[in-house]
Write an enzyme that holds these catalytic residues in place. Structure first.
Site, PDB file in Angstrom:
ATOM      1  N   GLY A 207       0.811  -1.206   0.000  1.00 34.26           N
ATOM      2  CA  GLY A 207       0.000   0.000   0.000  1.00 34.26           C
ATOM      3  C   GLY A 207       0.840   1.250   0.000  1.00 34.26           C
ATOM      4  O   GLY A 207       2.064   1.198   0.181  1.00 34.26           O
ATOM      5  N   GLY A 210       2.211   5.486   4.699  1.00 43.35           N
ATOM      6  CA  GLY A 210       1.369   6.091   5.725  1.00 43.35           C
ATOM      7  C   GLY A 210       0.015   5.461   5.914  1.00 43.35           C
ATOM      8  O   GLY A 210      -0.802   5.996   6.661  1.00 43.35           O
ATOM      9  N   THR A 214       3.049  -1.047   8.821  1.00 46.91           N
ATOM     10  CA  THR A 214       3.871  -1.419   9.976  1.00 46.91           C
ATOM     11  C   THR A 214       3.021  -1.519  11.236  1.00 46.91           C
ATOM     12  O   THR A 214       3.254  -2.388  12.088  1.00 46.91           O
ATOM     13  CB  THR A 214       4.997  -0.380  10.169  1.00 46.91           C
ATOM     14  OG1 THR A 214       5.732  -0.248   8.955  1.00 46.91           O
ATOM     15  CG2 THR A 214       5.933  -0.806  11.278  1.00 46.91           C
ATOM     16  N   GLU A 430      -5.525  33.438  -8.714  1.00 48.15           N
ATOM     17  CA  GLU A 430      -6.235  32.512  -7.831  1.00 48.15           C
ATOM     18  C   GLU A 430      -7.750  32.620  -8.010  1.00 48.15           C
ATOM     19  O   GLU A 430      -8.460  31.614  -7.888  1.00 48.15           O
ATOM     20  CB  GLU A 430      -5.850  32.780  -6.372  1.00 48.15           C
ATOM     21  CG  GLU A 430      -4.373  32.598  -6.052  1.00 48.15           C
ATOM     22  CD  GLU A 430      -3.851  31.218  -6.422  1.00 48.15           C
ATOM     23  OE1 GLU A 430      -4.649  30.254  -6.413  1.00 48.15           O
ATOM     24  OE2 GLU A 430      -2.653  31.092  -6.721  1.00 48.15           O
ATOM     25  N   ASP A 505       1.133  24.830 -13.001  1.00 48.26           N
ATOM     26  CA  ASP A 505      -0.193  24.483 -13.527  1.00 48.26           C
ATOM     27  C   ASP A 505      -0.077  23.866 -14.922  1.00 48.26           C
ATOM     28  O   ASP A 505      -0.747  22.875 -15.235  1.00 48.26           O
ATOM     29  CB  ASP A 505      -1.079  25.733 -13.591  1.00 48.26           C
ATOM     30  CG  ASP A 505      -1.297  26.343 -12.212  1.00 48.26           C
ATOM     31  OD1 ASP A 505      -1.306  25.582 -11.236  1.00 48.26           O
ATOM     32  OD2 ASP A 505      -1.458  27.573 -12.133  1.00 48.26           O
TER      33      ASP A 505
END
Length: 614
Positions: A207, A210, A214, A430, A505
């Protein structure tokens, strides 16, 4: 083992004490002699006052130097002796004769055989044994790194270690069910053996980073209650040839002594990469280590009761031989959690963190699509740090929002000085992204818009995915490209000029368009053929063998034309939408220049009720 260490420690303490005692006695004797030394004038005065009872002249080996030992009259026994060091014993004899002082003069002392031969040998041997003892203790005894390269570095978990159980692993229900079978076999193997079942010899946890691979292995160890050996794949690989294979043998020998047990190899791709891809040929150290691992897991040797678990996020580069049944029989996919799993993970990590009533973990789970367990833990930890910096003992919703931006985008650099012109360009850039996020149906809504610099970016527009999606559609990918080009379109429309701010972008849009054409078969001109060059060939050996691409110049020309067509169509679509909402573009930019950062509610209030693309 502990008794041996205690005895060794007591012996070392005793040895140090004896050395210190002898040193103290020697220094005391030297100091006492220094106090009893007298000068030549004092000696002459003692002779004139008739205070000397006897005199003994001792010659040194380096004749004529020596020492005169003087015994005084009438003093206490403890304070009768005085010493006078002379440079010539012949002169002192002449002087004593002139003064009619009787004296004795023994022969020059000769060294005995014990002092000249036996004692130096004993002291040398004692020092050598002491040095080797200290080196052996510092190197860890039998596990000395200097003398035992081939010893396994695996760590054996014991009952005293802090255990992790399945109850502490949230959001991985199916994965836990698969591993509970192994735990059950280790606890009660008879019920499996009597029906002829064979427990898997190996379990591979696969996977993204994170996701909790483990942690699952630790939970298996905690639940099973059997010896659990943990080691990293990189611990097998050394610069010395044969060390890795020796460590594999030693690891399995130790495991046989403690069977039934579990061996967990973290990041196994460090040692189990596909053979024949390096520059060292068949004698590469990593390949020898892998060969030994293959033999130990399922070869002529019998390793009953040993279950090997391993974790990796690069299963595509593992050697096929280690993935076959009989070695790693079972592959457990540990993926990113869904909304239910994220909520359970947040509940686990929220323990010990006082939350205010306004915080809704279910809402946080909805807004963190794509987050792994490690990301969610980091999110709450960053929020807790922000609360502590604010001298509060509880977390607020505002802490979660700030942490969400910090984790997703990066820390805001409010102290950076930016000119008004650059601020204005960033605001329209933005705003262009945000309008497309809001108008296009599959990519929004907008979480926040900011012109505060973060990292190398002048601002950011953060979307808020509200649902988990297993597949990506062609329509959504085209919308993603359109959104990526929104900033450049806004700059061109307002300023009639363009900047370098849209470089990332453009790179993102180009990569997505190329994947659509070469990987996903979403271009009619190219068809349902995979022309993707990226086959995860990260080895230099393969790269040298595959220097040419797998298609001709004609196909390459068609691919380039299709990528350009997709980008151009998305650019025209973005220009059409932004021109339609030109008033929102200017209003949003003005609001950003005024407040620097606006929320979802403030942004959506700028639009009329009927929002559509056409």
């Amino acid at each position: 083992m502990n008794n041996k260490k205690a005895r060794g420690l007591n012996g070392a303490v005793f040895l140090v004490f004896v050395v210190f005692l002898f040193a103290a006695l020697w220094f005391t004797n030297q100091f006492d002699q220094r106090e009893k030394e007298i000068t030549w004038k004092n000696f002459q005065q003692l002779i004139q006052d008739d205070k000397i009872e006897s005199v003994e002249v001792n010659q040194n080996k380096s004749v004529p130097t020596g020492r005169v030992e003087i015994t005084l009259k009438g003093d206490d026994d403890s304070d009768k002796i005085r010493y006078l060091y002379v440079s010539d014993v012949n002169e002192i004899q002449d002087y004593l004769k002139e003064q009619n002082v009787e004296y004795t003069m023994p022969d020059i002392p000769q060294d005995s055989w014990a002092a000249t031969t036996f004692l130096p040998v004993i002291l040398t041997l004692g020092g050598v044994f002491l040095l080797f003892g200290l080196m052996n203790r510092q190197g860890g005894g039998a596990n000395s790194k200097a003398m035992n390269f081939g010893k396994s570095r695996a760590r054996l978990s014991t009952d005293r270690d802090k255990k992790v159980t399945f109850a502490q692993v949230a959001g991985l229900e199916e994965e836990k069910e698969e591993l509970e079978e192994i735990v059950d076999f280790l606890k009660s193997p008879k019920k499996y053996i009597q029906v002829g079942a064979r427990i898997p010899k190996g379990v591979l946890l696969v996977g993204p980073p994170g996701t909790g691979k483990t942690l699952l292995a630790k939970a298996v160890a905690g639940e099973a209650g059997v010896p659990f050996f943990t080691i990293s794949g990189s611990d097998f690989v050394e610069m010395f040839v044969g060390v890795g294979a020796s460590r594999v043998r030693d690891l399995f020998e130790e495991a046989k002594k403690n069977a039934p047990c579990i061996i967990f190899i973290d990041e196994i791709d460090a040692v189990a990469r596909r053979r024949g891809t390096g520059m060292g040929g068949g004698h590469d150290e990593r390949e020898q280590t892998l060969n030994q691992l293959l033999v130990e897991m399922d070869g002529f040797g019998v390793n009953e009761g040993i279950i090997v678990m391993a974790a990796t996020n690069r299963v595509d580069i593992l050697d096929p031989a280690i993935l076959r049944p009989g070695r790693f029989d079972r592959k457990v996919m540990v993926g990113r959690p869904d909304i239910k799993g994220r909520e359970e993970i947040l509940k686990v990590h929220a323990k010990g963190k006082p939350l205010s009533e306004e915080i809704n973990l279910q809402q946080i789970a909805q807004t963190t699509a794509g987050f792994t367990g490690a990301d969610l833990e980091n999110l709450l930890n960053e929020a807790a740090i922000l609360a502590a910096k604010d001298n509060r003992v509880f977390l607020k919703q505002d802490d979660i929002k700030k942490a969400f931006v910090k984790v997703g985008i990066g820390a805001e650099k409010k102290s950076r000085v930016i000119s008004e012109k650059e601020k204005r360009i960033t605001a329209f850039h933005e705003a262009g992204h945000a309008i497309l996020f809001h108008v296009l149906p599959d990519v929004g809504p907008v979480y926040s818009v900011s012109i505060i610099p973060t990292g190398s970016a002048g601002g950011y527009t953060m979307p808020l995915p509200e649902k988990d999606e297993m597949f990506n559609t062609k329509g959504k990918m085209l919308q993603d490209i359109t959104v990526s080009l929104g900033g450049r379109v806004a700059e061109e429309e307002v300023f009639d000029d363009i900047t370098t701010g849209a470089s990332q972008d453009i790179k993102q849009a180009t990569g997505l368009a190329k994947s659509m054409v070469t990987k996903f078969g979403m271009s009619e001109a190219v068809g349902l053929i995979n022309y993707d060059d990226d086959n995860n060939e990260v080895f230099i050996g393969r790269d040298l063998a595959h220097t040419a691409r797998g298609y001709g110049e004609g196909v390459a020309t068609v691919i380039d034309q299709e990528v350009k067509r997709i980008i151009d169509e998305c650019y025209d679509r973005a220009r059409h939408i932004i021109r339609k909402y030109d008033d929102v573009l200017h209003t949003c930019a003005d609001l950003l220049l005024e407040k620097e950062k606006i929320s979802r509610e403030e942004f959506e209030a700028l639009f009329p009720e009927d929002v559509s693309e056409d």
